[in-house]
Scaffold this motif. Structure first.
Motif, PDB file in Angstrom:
ATOM      1  N   ILE A 225     -40.013  -1.288  14.413  1.00 41.46           N
ATOM      2  CA  ILE A 225     -40.524  -2.447  13.681  1.00 41.46           C
ATOM      3  C   ILE A 225     -39.634  -3.642  13.988  1.00 41.46           C
ATOM      4  O   ILE A 225     -38.412  -3.531  13.986  1.00 41.46           O
ATOM      5  N   GLU A 226     -40.253  -4.776  14.257  1.00 43.97           N
ATOM      6  CA  GLU A 226     -39.495  -6.012  14.468  1.00 43.97           C
ATOM      7  C   GLU A 226     -39.691  -6.916  13.254  1.00 43.97           C
ATOM      8  O   GLU A 226     -40.814  -7.292  12.935  1.00 43.97           O
ATOM      9  N   ILE A 227     -38.592  -7.216  12.564  1.00 44.19           N
ATOM     10  CA  ILE A 227     -38.621  -8.194  11.470  1.00 44.19           C
ATOM     11  C   ILE A 227     -38.183  -9.520  12.071  1.00 44.19           C
ATOM     12  O   ILE A 227     -37.039  -9.688  12.472  1.00 44.19           O
ATOM     13  N   LYS A 228     -39.107 -10.460  12.124  1.00 47.90           N
ATOM     14  CA  LYS A 228     -38.893 -11.670  12.925  1.00 47.90           C
ATOM     15  C   LYS A 228     -38.508 -12.863  12.056  1.00 47.90           C
ATOM     16  O   LYS A 228     -39.194 -13.186  11.092  1.00 47.90           O
ATOM     17  N   GLN A 231     -33.354 -15.528   8.230  1.00 47.09           N
ATOM     18  CA  GLN A 231     -32.501 -16.718   8.193  1.00 47.09           C
ATOM     19  C   GLN A 231     -31.150 -16.450   7.550  1.00 47.09           C
ATOM     20  O   GLN A 231     -30.130 -16.948   8.004  1.00 47.09           O
ATOM     21  N   GLU A 232     -31.153 -15.661   6.480  1.00 50.83           N
ATOM     22  CA  GLU A 232     -29.952 -15.487   5.665  1.00 50.83           C
ATOM     23  C   GLU A 232     -29.146 -14.288   6.145  1.00 50.83           C
ATOM     24  O   GLU A 232     -29.589 -13.148   6.075  1.00 50.83           O
ATOM     25  N   LEU A 233     -27.934 -14.564   6.619  1.00 53.49           N
ATOM     26  CA  LEU A 233     -27.066 -13.521   7.163  1.00 53.49           C
ATOM     27  C   LEU A 233     -26.809 -12.400   6.166  1.00 53.49           C
ATOM     28  O   LEU A 233     -26.880 -11.213   6.497  1.00 53.49           O
ATOM     29  N   ASN A 234     -26.524 -12.763   4.920  1.00 56.07           N
ATOM     30  CA  ASN A 234     -26.173 -11.757   3.916  1.00 56.07           C
ATOM     31  C   ASN A 234     -27.350 -10.879   3.508  1.00 56.07           C
ATOM     32  O   ASN A 234     -27.160  -9.859   2.842  1.00 56.07           O
ATOM     33  N   MET A 235     -28.570 -11.273   3.894  1.00 56.15           N
ATOM     34  CA  MET A 235     -29.753 -10.473   3.567  1.00 56.15           C
ATOM     35  C   MET A 235     -30.038  -9.399   4.613  1.00 56.15           C
ATOM     36  O   MET A 235     -30.905  -8.547   4.409  1.00 56.15           O
ATOM     37  N   LYS A 387     -42.889 -10.114   8.888  1.00 56.15           N
ATOM     38  CA  LYS A 387     -42.187 -11.334   8.477  1.00 56.15           C
ATOM     39  C   LYS A 387     -41.355 -11.052   7.231  1.00 56.15           C
ATOM     40  O   LYS A 387     -41.772 -10.308   6.338  1.00 56.15           O
ATOM     41  N   PRO A 388     -40.152 -11.619   7.167  1.00 52.65           N
ATOM     42  CA  PRO A 388     -39.264 -11.354   6.027  1.00 52.65           C
ATOM     43  C   PRO A 388     -39.717 -12.092   4.774  1.00 52.65           C
ATOM     44  O   PRO A 388     -40.186 -13.229   4.845  1.00 52.65           O
ATOM     45  N   GLU A 390     -38.526 -13.177   0.659  1.00 54.58           N
ATOM     46  CA  GLU A 390     -37.275 -13.600   0.024  1.00 54.58           C
ATOM     47  C   GLU A 390     -36.549 -12.459  -0.672  1.00 54.58           C
ATOM     48  O   GLU A 390     -35.333 -12.467  -0.790  1.00 54.58           O
ATOM     49  N   ASN A 391     -37.298 -11.455  -1.168  1.00 53.65           N
ATOM     50  CA  ASN A 391     -36.663 -10.382  -1.941  1.00 53.65           C
ATOM     51  C   ASN A 391     -36.117  -9.246  -1.074  1.00 53.65           C
ATOM     52  O   ASN A 391     -35.630  -8.245  -1.589  1.00 53.65           O
ATOM     53  N   GLY A 392     -36.223  -9.372   0.259  1.00 54.58           N
ATOM     54  CA  GLY A 392     -35.718  -8.335   1.148  1.00 54.58           C
ATOM     55  C   GLY A 392     -36.791  -7.409   1.680  1.00 54.58           C
ATOM     56  O   GLY A 392     -36.530  -6.608   2.581  1.00 54.58           O
ATOM     57  N   ALA A 393     -37.988  -7.488   1.116  1.00 55.09           N
ATOM     58  CA  ALA A 393     -39.123  -6.727   1.652  1.00 55.09           C
ATOM     59  C   ALA A 393     -39.721  -7.503   2.831  1.00 55.09           C
ATOM     60  O   ALA A 393     -39.244  -8.583   3.193  1.00 55.09           O
ATOM     61  N   THR A 394     -40.782  -6.956   3.432  1.00 55.93           N
ATOM     62  CA  THR A 394     -41.430  -7.618   4.569  1.00 55.93           C
ATOM     63  C   THR A 394     -42.942  -7.486   4.452  1.00 55.93           C
ATOM     64  O   THR A 394     -43.449  -6.629   3.724  1.00 55.93           O
ATOM     65  N   ALA A 395     -43.659  -8.325   5.177  1.00 52.38           N
ATOM     66  CA  ALA A 395     -45.115  -8.270   5.216  1.00 52.38           C
ATOM     67  C   ALA A 395     -45.579  -8.214   6.668  1.00 52.38           C
ATOM     68  O   ALA A 395     -44.916  -8.749   7.561  1.00 52.38           O
ATOM     69  N   TYR A 396     -46.714  -7.582   6.887  1.00 51.67           N
ATOM     70  CA  TYR A 396     -47.284  -7.447   8.235  1.00 51.67           C
ATOM     71  C   TYR A 396     -47.584  -8.826   8.819  1.00 51.67           C
ATOM     72  O   TYR A 396     -48.128  -9.702   8.145  1.00 51.67           O
ATOM     73  N   ALA A 397     -47.228  -9.035  10.076  1.00 58.80           N
ATOM     74  CA  ALA A 397     -47.560 -10.278  10.781  1.00 58.80           C
ATOM     75  C   ALA A 397     -48.564 -10.012  11.898  1.00 58.80           C
ATOM     76  O   ALA A 397     -49.612 -10.648  11.974  1.00 58.80           O
ATOM     77  N   ARG A 398     -48.259  -9.039  12.772  1.00 60.67           N
ATOM     78  CA  ARG A 398     -49.138  -8.699  13.885  1.00 60.67           C
ATOM     79  C   ARG A 398     -48.601  -7.426  14.546  1.00 60.67           C
ATOM     80  O   ARG A 398     -47.468  -7.008  14.277  1.00 60.67           O
TER      81      ARG A 398
END
Length: 597
Positions: A225-228, A231-235, A387-388, A390-398
């Motif tokens: 899986i690629e999370i694209k 932005q936030e390093l600490n996340m 796609k990332p 804000e809460n650390g989860a992700t959503a499908y992009a493609r």
């Protein structure tokens, strides 16, 4: 678990293949409109990600400016590559102990999301076989590349996506690690190490979006899986942990579906069941369609990531055509009553289903996407770009793009890397971040924690402030941390604050109020100090105020003795906060109390 990183950073130079500036602009003066078309490759294959993008039927509108040249309007061949950008990438490659190529050969990489006017991005390998040393072990860097950044997405309006081309062609350095990162925490450490090396060149743009991290994650039995665009390093550790959790839960769902002998049924028109509904979405819809499912009860509502359920995965796929879906595990709800749910259950002869409300065409297409995703669930974890959130989860992009995406750039000749150029760059290499951190700790008597913070902010700016102003490192950190917490990035704004502190024109208790005003755009520090009563007073004036308070509270002092300090300190600071350093107030107060005792 396998984890890899790709770090992209914008270089602060001219554009890669022309002499245009890379500043972000407003007020475009011309537009170009294009539509993506899927074509078959030389291998007679259709890229799955490109195909899925084409289903959206979007037109792409590129907004250009008076200063936009013909290269990035795709009306003129590229000029020679920018030497400053290439030398910066060479510098980073050497700092990462990479092997430098003899010739740079640019390639064209197919871009499938419409973010490039030409439909491709120019990219080239500059360094090979680099390494990052971490406390968890070494991480290999197979490739270090130079490439063009994409256009800047501005907005979407129905069937159109608008892009500004001011960013298009900004040189990017891409640093890709091998999937040898072992833990989420190591992932953050690698990103921090590379980020510090990039900053050391002083050629990296600053600001939100100028450095982006892509995470590649897989687990045993799962998929890459690629999370694209993190932005936030600490996340980074949070995104890794949440993705591992998601894949583990999808594998559990696969097992449960097999155990239940679950299945997919037909699509039904259930519009008539919602004639008097209170659901606002359904009221506006032309049709209400339902997909019958077999033995899915409880699975649709199963949490797979923080605040996301399996139904969220289905909704991600359906959003190509509709804003969202309803599923049986979340009903009653959203204005759909218990009675309406029961009517659907009775008609479908099933207690598990997915509902879509829209036009007939969009609803059918959306449910076909839901069916596609459910079929994948029987196989396990799909390969995806996500796609990332804000809460650390992700959503499908493609889907992940296919591998046949690169072919030679015939408009750009090979760029030779001479030994003389390498030697010149070696002489100009900056201090390595780890070496600098150790030196800062010794030179400024910093502990590990504060040295790490300074390295993350801007060590060169820190040393400049230490040279020019008489302040302590702890005050520097306090000022920078407050300013950053207020959402401000430009540290240069703080020089006048440090100047006032070093000249005793601003005490540390007044710093926060001054920075709050700065964050609102009010940069007149003299007026801020005057308006908020922060003008420092002399030590003798403070002594008079404290003596008066001590005399007024003589009975408290006689009763409590030295313990009266904590009581009277509050009274003193009510009058003197922001005007005198709290440490000085405390010293004077103790001295005056001692006189009475």
């Amino acid at each position: 678990m396998k984890i890899g990183l790709e770090i992209h950073a914008q270089l602060n130079t001219k554009k890669l293949f022309c002499d245009c500036d890379t500043d972000l602009l407003d007020n475009p003066t011309k537009t170009i409109e294009r539509k993506l078309h899927v074509t078959v490759s030389e291998l007679e294959e259709v890229d799955r990600a490109a195909f899925e993008e084409s289903l959206k039927g979007k037109k792409h509108v590129y907004e250009a400016f008076d200063t936009s040249c013909l290269v990035y309007l795709d009306e003129e061949p590229p000029h020679e590559p920018n030497e400053e950008a290439i030398e910066t990438v060479l510098k980073v490659s050497l700092l990462l102990n990479a092997d430098i190529v003899d010739q740079i050969h640019f390639m064209r990489k197919i871009v499938i999301d419409g973010s490039n006017v030409s439909g491709f991005q120019r990219t080239a390998i500059v360094g090979l076989n680099g390494v990052v040393e971490t406390d968890y072990g070494n991480v290999e860097i197979p490739t270090i590349c130079i490439e063009e950044d994409a256009a800047r997405k501005d907005r979407e309006e129905k069937d159109r996506i608008f892009w500004k081309i001011d960013r298009l062609g900004t040189p990017l350095i891409e640093i890709a690690t091998s999937p040898s990162i072992k833990t989420p925490e190591q992932g953050r450490e690698v990103a921090l190490f590379i980020g510090n090396i990039l900053k050391a060149t002083k050629k990296i743009k600053r600001g939100i979006g100028t450095i982006r991290q892509d995470l590649n994650i897989s687990i045993d039995g799962g998929a890459r899986i690629e999370i694209k665009g993190v932005q936030e390093l600490n996340m980074i550790p949070t995104y890794i942990k949440e993705e591992v959790k998601r894949q583990e839960n999808l594998l559990k769902i696969k097992e449960e579906l097999e155990k239940r002998k679950a299945g997919i049924g037909e699509i039904y028109d259930i519009t008539d069941l919602f004639k008097d509904t209170k659901c606002k979405i359904i009221k506006k819809a032309e049709k209400v369609l339902a997909l019958k499912l077999k033995n899915f009860s409880g699975i649709l509502g199963m949490e797979i990531q923080k605040d996301r359920r399996f139904g969220s995965e289905l909704a991600d796929y359906a959003r190509k055509y509709v804003p969202g879906i309803f599923h049986s595990d979340e009903l009653p709800g959203y204005g759909i009553s218990e009675e309406e749910k029961n009517r659907v259950t009775e008609k479908l002869e099933s207690d598990s289903f997915v509902i879509v409300a829209s036009s007939k065409e969009k609803a059918e297409k959306a449910l076909k996407e839901v069916i596609k995703r459910i079929k994948i669930a029987f196989q396990g974890v799909p390969e995806e770009t996500r796609k990332p959130l804000e809460n650390g989860a992700t959503a499908y992009a493609r889907p992940l793009p296919g591998e046949a995406r690169m072919y030679p750039e015939t408009d750009v000749p090979p760029y030779n890397i001479s030994e003389e150029l390498i030697e010149k760059i070696k002489r100009e290499l900056p201090e390595l971040p780890r070496d600098k951190k150790i030196r800062l700790m010794k030179q400024y008597n910093l502990n590990e924690e504060n040295a790490t913070k300074i390295m993350a902010y801007d060590p060169d700016f820190f040393e400049e402030i230490m040279r020019e102003y008489s302040i302590k490192p702890t005050i520097f950190l306090k000022v920078v941390e407050i300013y950053r917490s207020l959402g401000c990035e430009n540290l240069e704004d703080l020089k006048i604050v440090f100047d006032y502190i070093s000249k005793n024109r601003l005490v540390k208790e007044g710093i926060e109020k001054v920075l709050e005003e700065f964050s609102k755009g009010n940069m007149d520090i003299e007026r801020i100090i005057e308006n908020h009563g922060l003008k420092p007073i002399t030590e003798s004036d403070a002594e008079e105020v404290i003596q008066r308070i001590v005399i007024q509270n003589r009975d408290v002092i006689e009763k409590k003795g030295e313990r009266a300090v904590s009581v009277l300190m509050g009274e003193c600071m009510k009058v003197l906060r922001g005007k005198v350093d709290g440490k000085i107030v405390n010293e004077i107060l103790r001295r005056e109390i001692e006189k009475i005792k």
